[in-house]
Structures are given as structure tokens and as C-alpha cells.
Design a protein around this motif. Structure first.
Motif, PDB file in Angstrom:
ATOM      1  N   LYS A 146      64.463  27.312  40.322  1.00  0.00           N
ATOM      2  CA  LYS A 146      63.952  26.173  40.142  1.00  0.00           C
ATOM      3  C   LYS A 146      63.648  26.134  38.650  1.00  0.00           C
ATOM      4  CE  LYS A 146      61.385  22.629  42.168  1.00  0.00           C
ATOM      5  NZ  LYS A 146      60.145  22.292  43.234  1.00  0.00           N
ATOM      6  N   LEU A 147      62.870  27.278  38.229  1.00  0.00           N
ATOM      7  CA  LEU A 147      62.527  27.155  36.623  1.00  0.00           C
ATOM      8  C   LEU A 147      63.683  27.147  35.915  1.00  0.00           C
ATOM      9  CD1 LEU A 147      60.182  27.126  34.758  1.00  0.00           C
ATOM     10  CD2 LEU A 147      59.918  29.458  34.851  1.00  0.00           C
ATOM     11  N   ASP A 148      64.510  28.377  36.052  1.00  0.00           N
ATOM     12  CA  ASP A 148      65.909  28.394  35.218  1.00  0.00           C
ATOM     13  C   ASP A 148      66.592  26.583  35.333  1.00  0.00           C
ATOM     14  OD1 ASP A 148      65.005  30.846  34.809  1.00  0.00           O
ATOM     15  OD2 ASP A 148      66.712  31.522  36.412  1.00  0.00           O
ATOM     16  N   ARG A 149      66.540  26.209  36.256  1.00  0.00           N
ATOM     17  CA  ARG A 149      67.486  24.740  36.328  1.00  0.00           C
ATOM     18  C   ARG A 149      66.484  23.933  35.450  1.00  0.00           C
ATOM     19  NH1 ARG A 149      72.478  23.396  38.465  1.00  0.00           N
ATOM     20  NH2 ARG A 149      71.980  25.089  39.900  1.00  0.00           N
ATOM     21  N   PHE A 150      65.182  23.774  35.683  1.00  0.00           N
ATOM     22  CA  PHE A 150      64.524  22.979  34.788  1.00  0.00           C
ATOM     23  C   PHE A 150      64.675  23.222  33.171  1.00  0.00           C
ATOM     24  CE2 PHE A 150      60.512  21.808  32.477  1.00  0.00           C
ATOM     25  CZ  PHE A 150      60.538  20.431  32.704  1.00  0.00           C
ATOM     26  N   ARG A 151      64.573  24.526  33.044  1.00  0.00           N
ATOM     27  CA  ARG A 151      64.794  24.722  31.584  1.00  0.00           C
ATOM     28  C   ARG A 151      66.141  24.425  31.046  1.00  0.00           C
ATOM     29  NH1 ARG A 151      62.193  30.512  31.812  1.00  0.00           N
ATOM     30  NH2 ARG A 151      59.895  30.096  31.493  1.00  0.00           N
ATOM     31  N   GLY A 152      67.054  24.506  31.726  1.00  0.00           N
ATOM     32  CA  GLY A 152      68.647  24.081  31.419  1.00  0.00           C
ATOM     33  C   GLY A 152      68.731  22.842  31.483  1.00  0.00           C
ATOM     34  N   SER A 153      68.139  22.021  31.968  1.00  0.00           N
ATOM     35  CA  SER A 153      68.381  20.594  32.014  1.00  0.00           C
ATOM     36  C   SER A 153      67.226  19.936  31.051  1.00  0.00           C
ATOM     37  CB  SER A 153      68.252  19.873  33.420  1.00  0.00           C
ATOM     38  OG  SER A 153      66.989  19.934  33.923  1.00  0.00           O
ATOM     39  N   HIS A 154      66.015  20.388  30.762  1.00  0.00           N
ATOM     40  CA  HIS A 154      65.204  19.686  30.173  1.00  0.00           C
ATOM     41  C   HIS A 154      64.751  20.385  28.656  1.00  0.00           C
ATOM     42  CE1 HIS A 154      64.437  16.899  33.255  1.00  0.00           C
ATOM     43  NE2 HIS A 154      64.457  17.864  34.218  1.00  0.00           N
ATOM     44  N   VAL A 155      65.221  21.579  28.334  1.00  0.00           N
ATOM     45  CA  VAL A 155      64.833  21.954  27.183  1.00  0.00           C
ATOM     46  C   VAL A 155      66.073  22.615  26.381  1.00  0.00           C
ATOM     47  CG1 VAL A 155      63.559  23.941  26.092  1.00  0.00           C
ATOM     48  CG2 VAL A 155      62.756  22.823  28.079  1.00  0.00           C
ATOM     49  N   GLY A 156      66.190  22.178  25.292  1.00  0.00           N
ATOM     50  CA  GLY A 156      67.622  22.879  24.457  1.00  0.00           C
ATOM     51  C   GLY A 156      67.001  23.697  23.290  1.00  0.00           C
ATOM     52  N   MET A 157      67.486  24.863  23.182  1.00  0.00           N
ATOM     53  CA  MET A 157      66.894  25.787  22.051  1.00  0.00           C
ATOM     54  C   MET A 157      68.214  26.149  21.056  1.00  0.00           C
ATOM     55  SD  MET A 157      64.576  28.201  24.785  1.00  0.00           S
ATOM     56  CE  MET A 157      63.552  28.834  23.279  1.00  0.00           C
ATOM     57  N   VAL A 158      67.749  26.220  19.860  1.00  0.00           N
ATOM     58  CA  VAL A 158      68.293  26.515  18.973  1.00  0.00           C
ATOM     59  C   VAL A 158      67.710  28.045  18.340  1.00  0.00           C
ATOM     60  CG1 VAL A 158      69.473  26.097  16.667  1.00  0.00           C
ATOM     61  CG2 VAL A 158      69.223  24.494  18.179  1.00  0.00           C
ATOM     62  N   PHE A 159      68.427  28.920  18.521  1.00  0.00           N
ATOM     63  CA  PHE A 159      67.571  30.135  18.068  1.00  0.00           C
ATOM     64  C   PHE A 159      68.103  30.445  16.402  1.00  0.00           C
ATOM     65  CE2 PHE A 159      68.119  30.756  22.571  1.00  0.00           C
ATOM     66  CZ  PHE A 159      66.996  30.795  22.802  1.00  0.00           C
ATOM     67  N   GLN A 160      67.583  31.168  15.703  1.00  0.00           N
ATOM     68  CA  GLN A 160      68.044  31.805  14.571  1.00  0.00           C
ATOM     69  C   GLN A 160      69.305  32.395  14.438  1.00  0.00           C
ATOM     70  OE1 GLN A 160      65.163  34.201  12.283  1.00  0.00           O
ATOM     71  NE2 GLN A 160      63.974  32.350  11.630  1.00  0.00           N
ATOM     72  N   ARG A 161      69.560  33.131  15.472  1.00  0.00           N
ATOM     73  CA  ARG A 161      70.917  33.711  15.538  1.00  0.00           C
ATOM     74  C   ARG A 161      71.470  33.387  16.951  1.00  0.00           C
ATOM     75  NH1 ARG A 161      69.001  39.600  14.653  1.00  0.00           N
ATOM     76  NH2 ARG A 161      68.932  39.490  12.052  1.00  0.00           N
ATOM     77  N   PRO A 162      72.625  32.805  16.721  1.00  0.00           N
ATOM     78  CA  PRO A 162      73.491  31.941  17.995  1.00  0.00           C
ATOM     79  C   PRO A 162      73.758  32.992  18.974  1.00  0.00           C
ATOM     80  CG  PRO A 162      74.471  31.372  15.940  1.00  0.00           C
ATOM     81  CD  PRO A 162      73.365  32.625  15.482  1.00  0.00           C
ATOM     82  N   HIS A 163      73.688  32.540  20.347  1.00  0.00           N
ATOM     83  CA  HIS A 163      74.082  33.318  21.364  1.00  0.00           C
ATOM     84  C   HIS A 163      75.192  32.527  22.163  1.00  0.00           C
ATOM     85  CE1 HIS A 163      70.404  36.004  20.800  1.00  0.00           C
ATOM     86  NE2 HIS A 163      69.991  34.861  20.545  1.00  0.00           N
ATOM     87  N   PHE A 164      76.487  33.198  22.264  1.00  0.00           N
ATOM     88  CA  PHE A 164      77.322  32.744  23.121  1.00  0.00           C
ATOM     89  C   PHE A 164      78.019  33.827  24.207  1.00  0.00           C
ATOM     90  CE2 PHE A 164      77.772  31.004  18.889  1.00  0.00           C
ATOM     91  CZ  PHE A 164      77.547  29.734  18.958  1.00  0.00           C
ATOM     92  N   ILE A 165      78.797  33.281  25.123  1.00  0.00           N
ATOM     93  CA  ILE A 165      79.368  34.236  25.772  1.00  0.00           C
ATOM     94  C   ILE A 165      80.505  34.487  25.276  1.00  0.00           C
ATOM     95  CG2 ILE A 165      80.550  34.712  28.116  1.00  0.00           C
ATOM     96  CD1 ILE A 165      78.348  33.190  29.371  1.00  0.00           C
ATOM     97  N   GLN A 166      80.743  35.747  24.538  1.00  0.00           N
ATOM     98  CA  GLN A 166      82.060  35.740  23.684  1.00  0.00           C
ATOM     99  C   GLN A 166      83.340  35.903  24.441  1.00  0.00           C
ATOM    100  OE1 GLN A 166      81.414  35.902  20.162  1.00  0.00           O
ATOM    101  NE2 GLN A 166      79.267  35.749  20.485  1.00  0.00           N
ATOM    102  N   SER A 167      83.227  36.213  25.591  1.00  0.00           N
ATOM    103  CA  SER A 167      84.732  36.017  26.200  1.00  0.00           C
ATOM    104  C   SER A 167      85.019  34.645  26.475  1.00  0.00           C
ATOM    105  CB  SER A 167      84.654  36.983  27.649  1.00  0.00           C
ATOM    106  OG  SER A 167      83.640  36.418  28.359  1.00  0.00           O
ATOM    107  N   LEU A 168      84.250  33.648  26.285  1.00  0.00           N
ATOM    108  CA  LEU A 168      84.710  32.142  26.753  1.00  0.00           C
ATOM    109  C   LEU A 168      84.740  31.360  25.418  1.00  0.00           C
ATOM    110  CD1 LEU A 168      82.109  31.263  29.360  1.00  0.00           C
ATOM    111  CD2 LEU A 168      84.444  32.138  29.750  1.00  0.00           C
ATOM    112  N   SER A 169      85.982  30.574  25.373  1.00  0.00           N
ATOM    113  CA  SER A 169      85.891  29.704  24.384  1.00  0.00           C
ATOM    114  C   SER A 169      84.578  28.744  24.008  1.00  0.00           C
ATOM    115  CB  SER A 169      86.815  28.694  24.544  1.00  0.00           C
ATOM    116  OG  SER A 169      86.878  27.688  25.400  1.00  0.00           O
ATOM    117  N   LEU A 170      84.582  27.922  22.922  1.00  0.00           N
ATOM    118  CA  LEU A 170      83.321  27.231  22.451  1.00  0.00           C
ATOM    119  C   LEU A 170      83.333  26.002  23.793  1.00  0.00           C
ATOM    120  CD1 LEU A 170      80.853  26.251  20.755  1.00  0.00           C
ATOM    121  CD2 LEU A 170      82.601  25.211  19.186  1.00  0.00           C
ATOM    122  N   GLU A 171      84.317  25.574  24.212  1.00  0.00           N
ATOM    123  CA  GLU A 171      84.485  24.421  25.084  1.00  0.00           C
ATOM    124  C   GLU A 171      83.785  25.080  26.366  1.00  0.00           C
ATOM    125  OE1 GLU A 171      87.616  21.754  27.528  1.00  0.00           O
ATOM    126  OE2 GLU A 171      88.442  23.409  26.486  1.00  0.00           O
TER     127      GLU A 171
END
Length: 150
Positions: free
Chosen positions: A5-30
Motif C-alpha cells: 500500500k505504501l509502495d503504491r502510494f509513493r508510486g502514484s503520488h511522489v516523483g523522484m529525480v536522483f543525482q544518478r539516474p536509475h533504470f532497468i537496463q534490460s528494458l527500453s526507455l519506453e
């Protein structure tokens, strides 16, 4: 709130930009953006992804793997991840540190437009004077020991 429930809340209500970007490297940007939409409890909105990437000058990179993007492109892509779900709060740590002037102002325009259209809050931590000069409601923190050297 706890767990999912907390994860879902953060995912839909909080956007975070970190100093170093974090991606799932095996996936495209899309696919990274689609995953963020899914994790935030939103339906996958292809038009939202396209318009967000277009506003950051990254539409042509949509199918690219994040590891092949330049540092500046990765920084802008990380901003797209942070705003894709139209969060109520955006936390941005040095969001323009790797950007030239043109892309810095693209980010400023997107952040201003995003916060205006969703009536959301934006907290930016930055040393970038270009960014500081674009926002009027600011707080400047100075370490006490740095005042002694003035």
C-alpha cells in the motif's frame, strides 16, 4: 501505510529525480516508463509517454536502452520517470547537473507545466544558478562554517 500500500502510494503520488539516474537496463526507455505507470497503479498511457519524452527532446530515444543514452539524455529520461504519473509531489536532486542550457530550460518548462497542471508541489535541491533563477519561491541554505570565510 505499510508494504504494498505504501509502495503504491509513493508510486502514484511522489516523483523522484536522483543525482544518478536509475533504470532497468534490460528494458527500453519506453518500457521503463510503462513499468513506472504500472507500478504507480496507472494504466499504460502511450500518448503520455510520447508527449513527456517529446517535451524533453527524447522522443527519438524511446526505443533505446538507457545504457546507450548520453549522460544528459539519461538525466532527462530520469525526469520523465519522475513526472510520468503526474505525482502530487516531485523531489528533484540536482535535476539539471548534466544538462546544457537548452535542455536545462526544457526541464524547467516541463517541471513548471507539470506542477501547474496537476497543482503539485516541487522541491528541488540544486547548485545550478540557471535553475535557481527560474523559481521565485526558494529557500537558500548556507553552512555556518562557510559564512566565517566571507
Amino acid at each position: 501505510m505499510r508494504g504494498k500500500k505504501l509502495d503504491r502510494f509513493r508510486g502514484s503520488h511522489v516523483g523522484m529525480v536522483f543525482q544518478r539516474p536509475h533504470f532497468i537496463q534490460s528494458l527500453s526507455l519506453e518500457k521503463n516508463l510503462q513499468l513506472i505507470q504500472y507500478l504507480g497503479g496507472n494504466s499504460q498511457d502511450y500518448e503520455r509517454i510520447k508527449s513527456t519524452l517529446n517535451s524533453l527532446g527524447l522522443l527519438s530515444k524511446m526505443k533505446e536502452n538507457p545504457r546507450y543514452l548520453s549522460q544528459g539524455e539519461q538525466q532527462r529520461a530520469a525526469i520523465a520517470l519522475a513526472v510520468i504519473n503526474r505525482p502530487r509531489l516531485i523531489l528533484a536532486d540536482e535535476p539539471t547537473s548534466a544538462l546544457d542550457d537548452t535542455n536545462c530550460y526544457r526541464v524547467v518548462k516541463l517541471l513548471k507545466s507539470q506542477t501547474r497542471s496537476t497543482n503539485s508541489s516541487l522541491i528541488i535541491i540544486t547548485h545550478d544558478q540557471r535553475l535557481k533563477s527560474e523559481f521565485t519561491n526558494t529557500i537558500t541554505l548556507v553552512r555556518e562554517d562557510s559564512l566565517k570565510h566571507r
